[in-house]
Design a protein around this motif. Structure first.
Motif, PDB file in Angstrom:
ATOM      1  N   ASP A  16       0.830   6.063  15.694  1.00 21.34           N
ATOM      2  CA  ASP A  16       0.979   4.929  16.327  1.00 21.34           C
ATOM      3  C   ASP A  16      -0.400   4.348  16.979  1.00 21.34           C
ATOM      4  N   ASP A  17      -0.570   3.101  17.217  1.00 20.66           N
ATOM      5  CA  ASP A  17      -2.112   2.536  17.467  1.00 20.66           C
ATOM      6  C   ASP A  17      -2.944   2.352  16.012  1.00 20.66           C
ATOM      7  N   ALA A  18      -2.298   2.669  15.138  1.00 24.12           N
ATOM      8  CA  ALA A  18      -3.288   2.744  13.628  1.00 24.12           C
ATOM      9  C   ALA A  18      -2.514   1.348  12.779  1.00 24.12           C
ATOM     10  N   THR A  19      -3.419   1.221  11.800  1.00 26.62           N
ATOM     11  CA  THR A  19      -2.937   0.178  10.795  1.00 26.62           C
ATOM     12  C   THR A  19      -2.822   0.577   9.501  1.00 26.62           C
ATOM     13  N   CYS A  20      -1.807   0.329   8.596  1.00 26.22           N
ATOM     14  CA  CYS A  20      -1.770   0.705   7.349  1.00 26.22           C
ATOM     15  C   CYS A  20      -2.548  -0.086   6.662  1.00 26.22           C
ATOM     16  N   CYS A  21      -3.584   0.475   5.503  1.00 23.61           N
ATOM     17  CA  CYS A  21      -4.562  -0.268   4.859  1.00 23.61           C
ATOM     18  C   CYS A  21      -4.069   0.354   3.295  1.00 23.61           C
ATOM     19  N   MET A  22      -4.370  -0.365   2.348  1.00 16.47           N
ATOM     20  CA  MET A  22      -4.272   0.076   1.120  1.00 16.47           C
ATOM     21  C   MET A  22      -5.527   0.536   0.795  1.00 16.47           C
ATOM     22  N   THR A  23      -5.448   1.903  -0.324  1.00 18.45           N
ATOM     23  CA  THR A  23      -6.509   2.488  -0.544  1.00 18.45           C
ATOM     24  C   THR A  23      -6.916   2.277  -1.932  1.00 18.45           C
ATOM     25  N   ALA A  24      -8.210   2.622  -2.407  1.00 16.36           N
ATOM     26  CA  ALA A  24      -8.630   2.472  -3.754  1.00 16.36           C
ATOM     27  C   ALA A  24      -7.792   2.944  -4.740  1.00 16.36           C
ATOM     28  N   SER A  25      -6.803   4.070  -4.419  1.00 15.30           N
ATOM     29  CA  SER A  25      -5.967   4.947  -5.422  1.00 15.30           C
ATOM     30  C   SER A  25      -4.690   4.032  -5.470  1.00 15.30           C
ATOM     31  N   GLY A  26      -4.409   3.076  -4.792  1.00 13.05           N
ATOM     32  CA  GLY A  26      -3.330   2.550  -4.724  1.00 13.05           C
ATOM     33  C   GLY A  26      -2.197   2.947  -3.642  1.00 13.05           C
ATOM     34  N   ALA A  27      -2.361   4.084  -3.043  1.00 15.21           N
ATOM     35  CA  ALA A  27      -1.649   4.595  -1.948  1.00 15.21           C
ATOM     36  C   ALA A  27      -1.967   4.107  -0.647  1.00 15.21           C
ATOM     37  N   TRP A  28      -1.156   4.235   0.239  1.00 13.88           N
ATOM     38  CA  TRP A  28      -1.434   3.650   1.606  1.00 13.88           C
ATOM     39  C   TRP A  28      -2.340   4.697   2.525  1.00 13.88           C
ATOM     40  N   GLY A  29      -3.157   4.054   3.088  1.00 13.90           N
ATOM     41  CA  GLY A  29      -4.170   4.785   4.268  1.00 13.90           C
ATOM     42  C   GLY A  29      -3.892   4.466   5.493  1.00 13.90           C
ATOM     43  N   CYS A  30      -4.317   4.928   6.609  1.00 16.84           N
ATOM     44  CA  CYS A  30      -4.449   4.654   8.070  1.00 16.84           C
ATOM     45  C   CYS A  30      -5.667   4.199   8.464  1.00 16.84           C
ATOM     46  N   CYS A  31      -5.931   3.369   9.020  1.00 19.63           N
ATOM     47  CA  CYS A  31      -6.937   2.843   9.831  1.00 19.63           C
ATOM     48  C   CYS A  31      -6.952   3.238  11.218  1.00 19.63           C
ATOM     49  N   PRO A  32      -7.511   3.999  12.072  1.00 19.59           N
ATOM     50  CA  PRO A  32      -7.192   4.357  13.401  1.00 19.59           C
ATOM     51  C   PRO A  32      -7.685   3.199  14.343  1.00 19.59           C
TER      52      PRO A  32
END
Length: 260
Positions: A16-32
């Motif tokens: 919660d309070d993070a943002t989903c961002c696409m990573t270089a591998s094509g998987a989803w990552g989280c920006c805090p």
């Protein structure tokens, strides 16, 4: 169980309070950061309403200020929520916790603090509380009962390094903006995502969005709450206080009273 942000693939999620961002591998990552800007390198991110300046490693705001780039961390697969089993008092907001034997009382900020009395009466000023069966007399700063004129007990606090405070039974943890937040656990482990925390003796597992317990089990991690600025009242000792502009004076019983 803590809330989470689902990612567009429907299978990954972020705190919660993070943002989903696409990573270089094509998987989803989280920006805090909430509603963050995902940078084109698929590694970094910037606060809401700022622009990624990858050449200089900064985030540019419309006002011309800049802050360092944030770094994403891996998202985890969505799992059914598991109830948190802790010997603590759950506050009415469904998120805040107080130690067993205390009472949740709403603070002036509308968040919850902890009164170190069981089944206590929460005073309307949002800062004090009285024992069960008594009433708050804010004008005289006392609890009215068979033995009146005792100073109001103030909820015990945990002091953070920047002068902010957390309720008793909490732990001061850094949040993403560099300020202090409150983890609703005593002697907690502060997770590196600056958002969550885990019980003492456990380890944070960002990939699973949970806490790895010493015995080998897991439980969902908890979200930190903002720390509170100190109020302008007069502290008699660690447990009692008087309104701003008063003086703490001893009563005949040895307890504290308030001279206006």
């Amino acid at each position: 169980a803590p809330r989470a942000v689902p990612c567009p693939d429907g299978q990954s999620e972020c705190p919660d309070d993070a943002t989903c961002c696409m990573t270089a591998s094509g998987a989803w990552g989280c920006c805090p950061m909430p509603q963050a800007s995902c940078c084109a390198d698929k590694v970094h991110c910037c606060p809401h309403a700022t622009i990624c300046d990858l050449a200089h490693g900064r985030c540019l705001s419309p006002a011309g200020d800049d802050v360092p780039l944030g770094t994403t961390f891996p998202a985890w697969k969505r799992q059914p929520s598991v109830p948190v089993t802790l010997h603590q008092v759950l506050c009415p907001d469904g998120l805040s916790l107080c130690p067993d034997g205390s009472t949740c009382c709403q603070l002036p900020s509308a968040q919850y603090g902890c009164c170190p009395l069981q089944n206590a009466v929460c005073c309307s000023d949002g800062q004090h509380c009285c024992p069960q069966g008594t009433t708050c007399d804010l004008e005289r700063s006392t609890c009215i009962s068979a033995r009146p004129h005792t100073a109001l007990p103030r909820a015990r606090e945990v002091k953070c390094e920047d002068g902010t405070r957390c309720p008793d039974g909490n732990t001061c943890c850094r949040v993403s903006q560099g300020a202090w937040g409150c983890c609703p656990l005593e002697e907690a482990v502060c997770c590196s995502d600056y958002i969550h925390c885990c019980p003492r003796g456990s380890t944070c597992d960002p990939g699973a969005g949970s806490c790895q317990l010493e015995g080998g089990g897991t439980q969902p991690w908890l979200s930190k709450l903002p720390a509170l600025r100190r109020a302008g009242d007069v502290r008699c000792d660690e447990q009692t206080s008087c309104p701003d502009g008063n003086t703490c004076c001893r009563l005949g019983s040895g307890a504290w009273g308030c001279c206006p």
